[in-house]
Write a protein that holds these residues in place. Sequence first.
Motif, PDB file in Angstrom:
ATOM      1  N   TYR A 191      13.731   6.723 -26.316  1.00 34.10           N
ATOM      2  CA  TYR A 191      13.775   6.195 -24.961  1.00 34.10           C
ATOM      3  C   TYR A 191      15.137   5.516 -24.790  1.00 34.10           C
ATOM      4  N   HIS A 192      15.852   5.858 -23.719  1.00 35.84           N
ATOM      5  CA  HIS A 192      17.173   5.284 -23.463  1.00 35.84           C
ATOM      6  C   HIS A 192      17.162   4.572 -22.110  1.00 35.84           C
ATOM      7  N   PHE A 193      17.840   3.443 -22.060  1.00 31.76           N
ATOM      8  CA  PHE A 193      18.047   2.706 -20.808  1.00 31.76           C
ATOM      9  C   PHE A 193      19.555   2.510 -20.665  1.00 31.76           C
ATOM     10  N   PHE A 194      20.125   3.082 -19.611  1.00 32.06           N
ATOM     11  CA  PHE A 194      21.582   3.097 -19.451  1.00 32.06           C
ATOM     12  C   PHE A 194      21.969   2.464 -18.121  1.00 32.06           C
ATOM     13  N   GLU A 197      29.724   6.700  -1.722  1.00 30.49           N
ATOM     14  CA  GLU A 197      30.059   6.493  -0.315  1.00 30.49           C
ATOM     15  C   GLU A 197      30.776   5.164  -0.089  1.00 30.49           C
ATOM     16  N   GLY A 198      31.708   4.860  -0.998  1.00 33.75           N
ATOM     17  CA  GLY A 198      32.526   3.661  -0.861  1.00 33.75           C
ATOM     18  C   GLY A 198      31.920   2.398  -1.440  1.00 33.75           C
ATOM     19  N   ASP A 199      30.667   2.456  -1.904  1.00 32.15           N
ATOM     20  CA  ASP A 199      30.013   1.275  -2.468  1.00 32.15           C
ATOM     21  C   ASP A 199      29.979   1.369  -3.994  1.00 32.15           C
ATOM     22  N   TYR A 200      30.242   0.243  -4.657  1.00 36.02           N
ATOM     23  CA  TYR A 200      30.141   0.186  -6.120  1.00 36.02           C
ATOM     24  C   TYR A 200      28.694  -0.137  -6.490  1.00 36.02           C
ATOM     25  N   LEU A 201      28.107   0.678  -7.357  1.00 39.24           N
ATOM     26  CA  LEU A 201      26.703   0.529  -7.719  1.00 39.24           C
ATOM     27  C   LEU A 201      26.537   0.445  -9.232  1.00 39.24           C
ATOM     28  N   GLU A 202      25.538  -0.299  -9.662  1.00 42.86           N
ATOM     29  CA  GLU A 202      25.143  -0.361 -11.068  1.00 42.86           C
ATOM     30  C   GLU A 202      23.652  -0.063 -11.134  1.00 42.86           C
ATOM     31  N   SER A 203      23.327   1.125 -11.570  1.00 39.53           N
ATOM     32  CA  SER A 203      21.943   1.601 -11.553  1.00 39.53           C
ATOM     33  C   SER A 203      21.420   1.740 -12.977  1.00 39.53           C
ATOM     34  N   ILE A 204      20.198   1.268 -13.209  1.00 38.83           N
ATOM     35  CA  ILE A 204      19.566   1.425 -14.517  1.00 38.83           C
ATOM     36  C   ILE A 204      18.824   2.757 -14.528  1.00 38.83           C
ATOM     37  N   VAL A 205      19.189   3.595 -15.484  1.00 42.30           N
ATOM     38  CA  VAL A 205      18.593   4.919 -15.616  1.00 42.30           C
ATOM     39  C   VAL A 205      17.762   4.962 -16.899  1.00 42.30           C
ATOM     40  N   PHE A 206      16.532   5.432 -16.776  1.00 42.49           N
ATOM     41  CA  PHE A 206      15.670   5.627 -17.949  1.00 42.49           C
ATOM     42  C   PHE A 206      15.732   7.097 -18.355  1.00 42.49           C
ATOM     43  N   ILE A 207      16.055   7.331 -19.622  1.00 41.26           N
ATOM     44  CA  ILE A 207      16.187   8.702 -20.117  1.00 41.26           C
ATOM     45  C   ILE A 207      15.225   8.895 -21.291  1.00 41.26           C
ATOM     46  N   TYR A 208      14.372   9.861 -21.152  1.00 44.78           N
ATOM     47  CA  TYR A 208      13.439  10.220 -22.225  1.00 44.78           C
ATOM     48  C   TYR A 208      13.950  11.508 -22.860  1.00 44.78           C
ATOM     49  N   SER A 209      14.428  11.404 -24.092  1.00 46.56           N
ATOM     50  CA  SER A 209      14.981  12.584 -24.757  1.00 46.56           C
ATOM     51  C   SER A 209      14.001  13.112 -25.791  1.00 46.56           C
ATOM     52  N   MET A 210      13.725  14.403 -25.698  1.00 45.38           N
ATOM     53  CA  MET A 210      12.835  15.082 -26.637  1.00 45.38           C
ATOM     54  C   MET A 210      13.514  16.399 -27.012  1.00 45.38           C
ATOM     55  N   PRO A 211      14.109  16.482 -28.219  1.00 45.08           N
ATOM     56  CA  PRO A 211      14.926  17.647 -28.586  1.00 45.08           C
ATOM     57  C   PRO A 211      14.107  18.893 -28.901  1.00 45.08           C
ATOM     58  N   GLY A 212      13.585  19.514 -27.865  1.00 46.15           N
ATOM     59  CA  GLY A 212      12.871  20.767 -28.043  1.00 46.15           C
ATOM     60  C   GLY A 212      11.688  20.647 -28.976  1.00 46.15           C
ATOM     61  N   TYR A 213      11.483  21.690 -29.770  1.00 50.10           N
ATOM     62  CA  TYR A 213      10.341  21.718 -30.669  1.00 50.10           C
ATOM     63  C   TYR A 213      10.727  21.427 -32.114  1.00 50.10           C
ATOM     64  N   ALA A 250      10.404  -7.453 -14.897  1.00 54.33           N
ATOM     65  CA  ALA A 250      10.819  -6.929 -13.588  1.00 54.33           C
ATOM     66  C   ALA A 250      12.039  -6.025 -13.702  1.00 54.33           C
ATOM     67  N   LEU A 251      11.998  -5.139 -14.690  1.00 62.55           N
ATOM     68  CA  LEU A 251      13.101  -4.208 -14.882  1.00 62.55           C
ATOM     69  C   LEU A 251      13.020  -3.113 -13.814  1.00 62.55           C
ATOM     70  N   GLU A 252      14.045  -3.032 -12.979  1.00 65.89           N
ATOM     71  CA  GLU A 252      14.064  -2.064 -11.888  1.00 65.89           C
ATOM     72  C   GLU A 252      14.808  -0.814 -12.323  1.00 65.89           C
ATOM     73  N   ILE A 253      14.088   0.279 -12.451  1.00 67.96           N
ATOM     74  CA  ILE A 253      14.669   1.548 -12.891  1.00 67.96           C
ATOM     75  C   ILE A 253      14.938   2.413 -11.663  1.00 67.96           C
ATOM     76  N   THR A 254      16.190   2.816 -11.505  1.00 64.22           N
ATOM     77  CA  THR A 254      16.580   3.610 -10.340  1.00 64.22           C
ATOM     78  C   THR A 254      16.137   5.059 -10.469  1.00 64.22           C
ATOM     79  N   ILE A 284      20.869  10.815  -9.236  1.00 61.41           N
ATOM     80  CA  ILE A 284      20.665   9.576  -8.478  1.00 61.41           C
ATOM     81  C   ILE A 284      20.961   9.773  -6.994  1.00 61.41           C
ATOM     82  N   HIS A 285      21.950  10.608  -6.693  1.00 62.93           N
ATOM     83  CA  HIS A 285      22.317  10.862  -5.293  1.00 62.93           C
ATOM     84  C   HIS A 285      22.267  12.371  -5.033  1.00 62.93           C
ATOM     85  N   PRO A 286      21.064  12.932  -4.973  1.00 65.00           N
ATOM     86  CA  PRO A 286      20.956  14.382  -4.766  1.00 65.00           C
ATOM     87  C   PRO A 286      21.519  14.784  -3.409  1.00 65.00           C
TER      88      PRO A 286
END
Length: 350
Positions: free
Chosen positions: A237-240, A247-263, A289-293, A313-315
């Motif tokens: 489990y990764h939290f980055f 769009e001109g705004d500086y952002l700091e977003s917490i991303v949760f990454i679940y890595s599972m290397p195949g089989y 109160a960890l806010e995950i984006t 994050i910005h599709p």
Amino acid sequence: MEASPAEASNIKPSKELQLAPKDNRNTMSHLTGIPEQLKVGASRESVTSWEQEYDSCILPLLEEQQPSYILYRLDTMNVQGFQWLFIAWSPDLSPVRQKMLYAATRTTLKREFGGSHIRDEIFGTVREDVSFSGYKKHLVSQKDPAPLTAAEEELRQIKMNEGRTENSIVTRQPTLQGLPFPIQDDAIEALDKLRNKELSYVQLKIDFNQETIKLADTTHTEIGDLPKRVPKDSARYHFFLYKHSHEGDYLESIVFIYSMPGYTCSIRERMLYSSCKSPLIDMLDKQIALEITKKIEIDDGNELTADFLYGEIHPKQHAHRQIFAKPKGPAGKRGIRRLIRGPTEPEKTD
């Protein structure tokens, strides 16, 4: 007990407690503790029957803001000796971390004490739950099931969770509700620092032997370093903390990454990581109160490029299909005129 969830899986009963089932004189053991060990805070020798002594032994030990375990010896016996009643006291006013600690230590305590010695167990958040009258109500409900009280329902959920962790993972179906493995305290502290922008990266892993979630890495990480943090042979489990502009705004977003290397991982590892994921995120939301984006699942760290994260994050919005106007006919040629007739309108004749 003044301990933290980080030490929950490592807390062991003292030698005095481990010998308790062999001591036929004591009718009650009250468990308090120090950060790394459960210890007996009070004990009392039996004088009369367990029913007569129950309230006088149990109720004075209950503190309004302090969870504890109480082992109360019954007069019944099996081949192992006297049988005991296991009481888990977790008052509503006690701190959340204390409740988590005691919930996480519960299975270890019963195993070390000797599960064959425990005849029954009750869970209480108010004194009435664990009083003698409360225990009698519990016995009646066991014989003739009735609507569960809040404490009984909580005990039922605890037993269900214990069953999921103690039995074979392959033969169960834990993914339906998830496995709420306790998260160690240093991991919580690291994630709290990440929330406060004091860390840029936190990696967690599951300790399969202790059945806890522990801290694995807090190395300072930029977006270009992120692929190197993903193991190729085990899940994580990764939290980055993703720092970027949009769009001109500086952002700091917490991303949760679940890595599972195949089989390349075992079935057990795949199921445990999958089952613990949602309870972990819910726990962090409620506790710090960890806010995950954004939540992302990957099987290869090379996927984690700057463009990939930005797109997650910005599709991009799907472009609306252009509606073309109906082209006009040739100038000067209007074509044959058509008459539209209603169903009851008589046909016109020349």
